[in-house]
Design a protein around this motif. Structure first.
Motif, PDB file in Angstrom:
ATOM      1  N   ALA A  18       0.836  -1.267   0.097  1.00 48.40           N
ATOM      2  CA  ALA A  18      -0.063  -0.073  -0.078  1.00 48.40           C
ATOM      3  C   ALA A  18       0.797   1.111  -0.022  1.00 48.40           C
ATOM      4  O   ALA A  18       0.642   2.381  -0.875  1.00 48.40           O
ATOM      5  N   ALA A  19       1.921   1.308   0.806  1.00 42.83           N
ATOM      6  CA  ALA A  19       2.835   2.464   1.013  1.00 42.83           C
ATOM      7  C   ALA A  19       3.370   2.709  -0.703  1.00 42.83           C
ATOM      8  O   ALA A  19       3.537   3.746  -1.092  1.00 42.83           O
ATOM      9  N   MET A  20       3.948   1.455  -1.020  1.00 44.61           N
ATOM     10  CA  MET A  20       4.437   1.675  -2.643  1.00 44.61           C
ATOM     11  C   MET A  20       3.305   2.295  -3.616  1.00 44.61           C
ATOM     12  O   MET A  20       3.642   3.258  -4.235  1.00 44.61           O
ATOM     13  N   ILE A  21       2.102   1.832  -3.521  1.00 46.14           N
ATOM     14  CA  ILE A  21       1.069   2.278  -4.462  1.00 46.14           C
ATOM     15  C   ILE A  21       1.004   3.888  -4.099  1.00 46.14           C
ATOM     16  O   ILE A  21       0.877   4.874  -4.962  1.00 46.14           O
ATOM     17  N   LEU A  22       0.965   4.185  -2.838  1.00 43.45           N
ATOM     18  CA  LEU A  22       0.562   5.598  -2.270  1.00 43.45           C
ATOM     19  C   LEU A  22       1.953   6.390  -2.917  1.00 43.45           C
ATOM     20  O   LEU A  22       1.635   7.692  -3.515  1.00 43.45           O
ATOM     21  N   TYR A  23       3.153   5.853  -2.934  1.00 46.30           N
ATOM     22  CA  TYR A  23       4.257   6.747  -3.429  1.00 46.30           C
ATOM     23  C   TYR A  23       4.234   6.864  -4.784  1.00 46.30           C
ATOM     24  O   TYR A  23       4.497   7.876  -5.279  1.00 46.30           O
ATOM     25  N   PHE A  24       3.635   5.916  -5.571  1.00 47.13           N
ATOM     26  CA  PHE A  24       3.716   5.912  -7.021  1.00 47.13           C
ATOM     27  C   PHE A  24       2.532   7.096  -7.319  1.00 47.13           C
ATOM     28  O   PHE A  24       2.712   7.985  -8.407  1.00 47.13           O
ATOM     29  N   VAL A  25       1.382   7.034  -6.373  1.00 50.86           N
ATOM     30  CA  VAL A  25       0.301   8.106  -6.448  1.00 50.86           C
ATOM     31  C   VAL A  25       0.994   9.562  -6.470  1.00 50.86           C
ATOM     32  O   VAL A  25       0.620  10.371  -7.112  1.00 50.86           O
ATOM     33  N   PHE A  26       1.906   9.567  -5.452  1.00 49.76           N
ATOM     34  CA  PHE A  26       2.428  10.935  -4.994  1.00 49.76           C
ATOM     35  C   PHE A  26       3.345  11.430  -6.359  1.00 49.76           C
ATOM     36  O   PHE A  26       3.196  12.453  -6.536  1.00 49.76           O
ATOM     37  N   ILE A  27       3.797  10.517  -6.666  1.00 50.96           N
ATOM     38  CA  ILE A  27       4.856  10.926  -8.034  1.00 50.96           C
ATOM     39  C   ILE A  27       3.925  11.330  -9.206  1.00 50.96           C
ATOM     40  O   ILE A  27       4.093  12.301  -9.737  1.00 50.96           O
ATOM     41  N   ALA A  28       2.711  10.502  -9.264  1.00 50.24           N
ATOM     42  CA  ALA A  28       1.967  10.982 -10.455  1.00 50.24           C
ATOM     43  C   ALA A  28       1.068  12.293 -10.083  1.00 50.24           C
ATOM     44  O   ALA A  28       0.832  13.042 -11.004  1.00 50.24           O
ATOM     45  N   VAL A  29       0.643  12.477  -8.839  1.00 58.74           N
ATOM     46  CA  VAL A  29      -0.267  13.781  -8.639  1.00 58.74           C
ATOM     47  C   VAL A  29       0.596  14.897  -8.019  1.00 58.74           C
ATOM     48  O   VAL A  29       0.022  15.917  -7.867  1.00 58.74           O
ATOM     49  N   LYS A  30       1.809  14.662  -7.391  1.00 57.42           N
ATOM     50  CA  LYS A  30       2.761  15.545  -6.822  1.00 57.42           C
ATOM     51  C   LYS A  30       2.252  16.236  -5.506  1.00 57.42           C
ATOM     52  O   LYS A  30       2.263  17.488  -5.674  1.00 57.42           O
ATOM     53  N   LYS A  31       1.303  15.677  -4.857  1.00 54.99           N
ATOM     54  CA  LYS A  31       0.851  16.206  -3.701  1.00 54.99           C
ATOM     55  C   LYS A  31       1.365  15.662  -2.371  1.00 54.99           C
ATOM     56  O   LYS A  31       1.528  14.448  -2.147  1.00 54.99           O
ATOM     57  N   ASN A  32       2.007  16.365  -1.602  1.00 56.85           N
ATOM     58  CA  ASN A  32       2.750  16.135  -0.552  1.00 56.85           C
ATOM     59  C   ASN A  32       2.272  15.661   0.340  1.00 56.85           C
ATOM     60  O   ASN A  32       2.625  14.525   1.201  1.00 56.85           O
ATOM     61  N   PRO A  33       0.814  15.655   0.771  1.00 53.60           N
ATOM     62  CA  PRO A  33      -0.033  14.865   1.775  1.00 53.60           C
ATOM     63  C   PRO A  33       0.014  13.552   1.541  1.00 53.60           C
ATOM     64  O   PRO A  33       0.085  12.523   2.315  1.00 53.60           O
ATOM     65  N   ILE A  34       0.050  12.998   0.259  1.00 54.24           N
ATOM     66  CA  ILE A  34       0.207  11.746  -0.243  1.00 54.24           C
ATOM     67  C   ILE A  34       1.404  11.016   0.242  1.00 54.24           C
ATOM     68  O   ILE A  34       1.241   9.768   0.755  1.00 54.24           O
ATOM     69  N   ALA A  35       2.344  11.486  -0.044  1.00 53.83           N
ATOM     70  CA  ALA A  35       3.800  11.256   0.401  1.00 53.83           C
ATOM     71  C   ALA A  35       3.682  11.123   1.879  1.00 53.83           C
ATOM     72  O   ALA A  35       4.170  10.020   2.361  1.00 53.83           O
TER      73      ALA A  35
END
Lengths: 271, 428
Positions: A18-35
């Motif tokens: 799940a952390a890995m997927i969230l990191y990928f989402v962070f890279i895609a949408v560039k939102k710091n809260p997701i990171a």
């Protein structure tokens, strides 16, 4: 206790995934809260992973560091620990994004190994086991992080000005320094691993160095990172060349860990 | 340094080759495994014994020479650097890695950077506040090199001078230890098994002794209990419980009369006492024998439930026959009858004397100290000089933390609520 460990292991795998997927989402949408959420998930994974290792130790009645499954899960733990230390220390969540797939791969490799608990052969019944293997885990974790940082260093060159990599990844100079700190930690612990291994081998086998494939490839890994350190302070070679050597060093380390057991069996081939 | 890097790369290649090419084999083995041409190259380049080959030793010797010269040449510079690092008089001439100007209370910046309390001095009429820490870190690489040199020296001298012997036998037997004039008596040997038949520990009780020669203050006999991971130390040598196997008592009769009775270990030959050309070979022992079709003889457990002895008989070097005997059965060869009984475990004791092991381990410890100094005791100096407007400029130097130093200075300034006027040194 081993059942609890098994359940915890599954939860840990899910958390890392799940952390890995969230990191990928962070890279895609560039939102710091997701990171931030990804870092929290990874931290929770590490806490439960620690609990799983403790349960394994209690269930087995010994240090859980003696076969392929135990070392692989401990390696994933070490990698996660060192990467999180660097993420928190240098406020650098992108490092987590690149470390997460490697952590997931390693724990996936662990999941494929036999989880049976076997009694130890006499040669493994030594207090040196704990020192030797636990230092190896920190060394491997640190080299894993230096690998990620070196990849980021090499990618940084291609980053567009004002783009994601430019704004979320530290400067080349800082990356180089963080990578150096990671290699330094790894090399220090690898040296400790080799020395404790030599002392143990002297007591168990009567020879502190016998050019066993595992010993030889640990030395190869050590030398590669020694070359990295020398290149880093050499004008004209530091930066990219040193980063490439850090990547080669990690590949050697992986070969020392998995390749040697598979292709070059010796006295270290515990399954 | 280029030469050192080349040597290190060569060592990596040599180690890789040495690990991939199986060591210690014959030309025929390599020819059968690879090809005749490859085998010829392997033997010519001594890749069959890579780690003892002249070229591997030469690379290591060059590396040692390089390390030694590097340390000798750097010694003077290091001493000067160490002295000047603590000398406030040189601070004004040094290039800083980071600097901050417009500071009104420089001592608070020193404190925020966790530097020792600054000393005040005056050079050419300029007042300087100066503080330094971790000077010893400058010696990290130098100490590390000394450690590596000690390690290689200890290992190399150990390889050249060490004495190694191995002795095997069953309880009650005494064997000489090579050419040392010492004898090893095996008092007892025990294998502790767990419930699942796996081995818990191998333990041997041994006495080492020598025939007394006149008056001597040294004891003539020493005794130790040794097991795996717990070697014993006697007569300046280390004794290791190395391996084990099975032995049995072999009785030979001729025309019904006892002729010979000896303890024979599996893997040993026994020539018949009065007919040396007739030889019995003890191939293997099966404590819990079973003959599985398609698999051949095997043991189903480590317990002595159905002992069986695999043997071969040779006459003038020609194999006459091979079979497995169970307890009570005999082999009949003309007038001779051979039987096996009293299976027991023998122990293999490895004996070593290496005076340089401690040198190698000392090298390892020194290397570790060197690495710790190099990586974690990072030299740092901070100094402050007054500007014409009455404020101060604070400079910092830490070669290994350059990239972080600027941030730390900025944070220290923010923490002390000072005004940053920018300016970072071009050297940084």
């Amino acid at each position: 206790m081993l059942r609890v460990e098994n359940t915890l292991f599954t939860i840990v795998m899910l958390l890392y995934f799940a952390a890995m997927i969230l990191y990928f989402v962070f890279i895609a949408v560039k939102k710091n809260p997701i990171a931030k959420a990804a870092v929290i998930l990874q931290t929770a994974g590490l806490v439960l992973h620690t609990a799983a290792l403790i349960c394994r130790g209690i269930g087995a009645g010994r240090l859980p560091l003696t076969n392929q499954y135990e070392f692989a899960t401990a390696f994933a733990w070490g990698l996660c620990l060192v990467s999180l230390i660097f993420v928190y220390r240098f406020r650098f969540p992108v490092l987590g994004a690149f470390a997460a797939p490697i952590i997931f791969l390693v724990i996936g490799y662990a999941a494929m190994q036999s989880k049976d608990v076997h009694e130890l052969m006499p040669a493994l019944k030594s207090n040196w086991l704990g020192f030797h293997v636990s230092t190896a885990i920190i060394a491997y974790g640190s080299f894993g992080v230096s690998f990620v940082l070196s990849i980021l260093f090499l990618l940084r060159d291609k980053a567009k000005e004002g783009g994601f990599f430019d704004t979320h990844i530290p400067s080349r100079e800082k990356l180089d320094l963080i990578s150096y700190r990671s290699v330094a930690l790894g090399l220090l612990f690898l040296t400790f691993t080799i020395i404790t291994g030599a002392i143990w081998a002297e007591r168990a086998w009567g020879s502190y160095w016998s050019w066993d494939p595992k010993e030889t490839w640990s030395l190869v890994t050590w030398i590669i990172f020694a070359i990295y350190l020398h290149l880093r302070i050499r004008r004209g070679w530091h930066g990219k060349a040193a980063a490439i050597f850090a990547v080669i060093g990690f590949v050697c380390m992986i070969f020392t860990y998995i390749g040697v057991n598979t292709f070059l069996p010796g006295v270290h081939s515990y399954r | 340094m280029t030469f050192a890097v080349i040597l290190l790369v060569l060592l990596v290649v040599a180690c890789a080759v040495g690990s991939f090419v199986k060591q210690g084999q014959t030309f025929d083995w390599y020819a059968a495994s690879y090809s005749e041409t490859a085998a010829a190259w392997i033997m010519a380049l001594r890749l069959n014994d890579t780690f003892h080959s002249w070229w591997f030793i030469a690379i290591t010797a060059f590396l040692c020479g390089n390390l030694l010269l590097c340390n000798v040449f750097r010694l003077g510079t290091l001493i000067r650097r160490t002295k000047s690092f603590g000398d406030a008089g040189n601070a004004a001439k040094r290039a800083a890695d980071a600097s901050v100007s417009g500071v009104s209370d420089p001592e608070s910046v020193f404190a925020a950077l966790r530097m020792p309390k600054p000393q005040q001095s005056e050079t050419d009429g300029i007042k300087i506040l100066y503080s330094s820490k971790h000077r010893i870190g400058l010696w990290g690489a130098w100490v590390c090199h000394i450690g590596i040199l000690l390690l290689i020296l200890g290992f190399g001298l150990g390889q050249m001078t060490k004495q190694e012997y191995s002795v095997y036998g069953v309880p009650g037997q005494t064997r000489p230890i090579g050419d040392t004039g010492l004898f090893l008596s095996i008092n007892d040997f025990r294998i502790d098994l767990r419930d699942d038949d796996t081995v818990e520990q191998y333990t041997a009780d041994v006495t080492v002794w020598r025939v007394p020669q006149g008056s001597t203050t040294e004891p003539d006999e020493q005794r130790a209990v040794i097991s795996v991971n717990h070697p014993g130390r006697m007569f300046g040598m280390t004794f290791y419980q190395n391996a084990t196997g099975w032995a049995a008592k072999v009785d030979v009769t001729k025309s019904g009369e006892p002729l010979q009775s000896e303890i024979v270990c599996a893997g040993e030959y026994l020539p018949i006492a009065d007919k040396k050309e007739l030889v019995v070979y003890f191939n293997a022992f099966y404590p819990d024998y079973a003959l599985v079709p398609g698999e051949g003889p095997k043991t189903v457990s480590g317990r002595l439930n159905r002992p069986a002895y695999l043997y071969s008989v040779y006459y003038l070097g020609e194999l006459l026959g091979m079979n497995a005997l169970t307890q009570g059965e005999t082999i009949t060869i003309d007038d001779y009858e051979v039987s096996f009984s009293e299976p027991q475990n023998y122990t293999l004791i490895q004996i070593k004397r290496d005076a340089f092991t401690s040198v190698a381990f000392a090298g390892g410890v020194v290397t570790m100290i060197g690495l710790l100094l190099a990586f974690y005791i990072l030299p740092q100096s901070v100094w402050a000089m007054p500007a014409e407007d009455g404020t101060w400029t604070v400079y910092a130097e830490s070669k290994k933390r350059r990239a972080m130093l600027r941030d730390e200075l900025e944070r220290a300034v923010s923490a002390t609520k000072l005004k940053i006027t920018g300016e970072t040194d071009a050297q940084g």
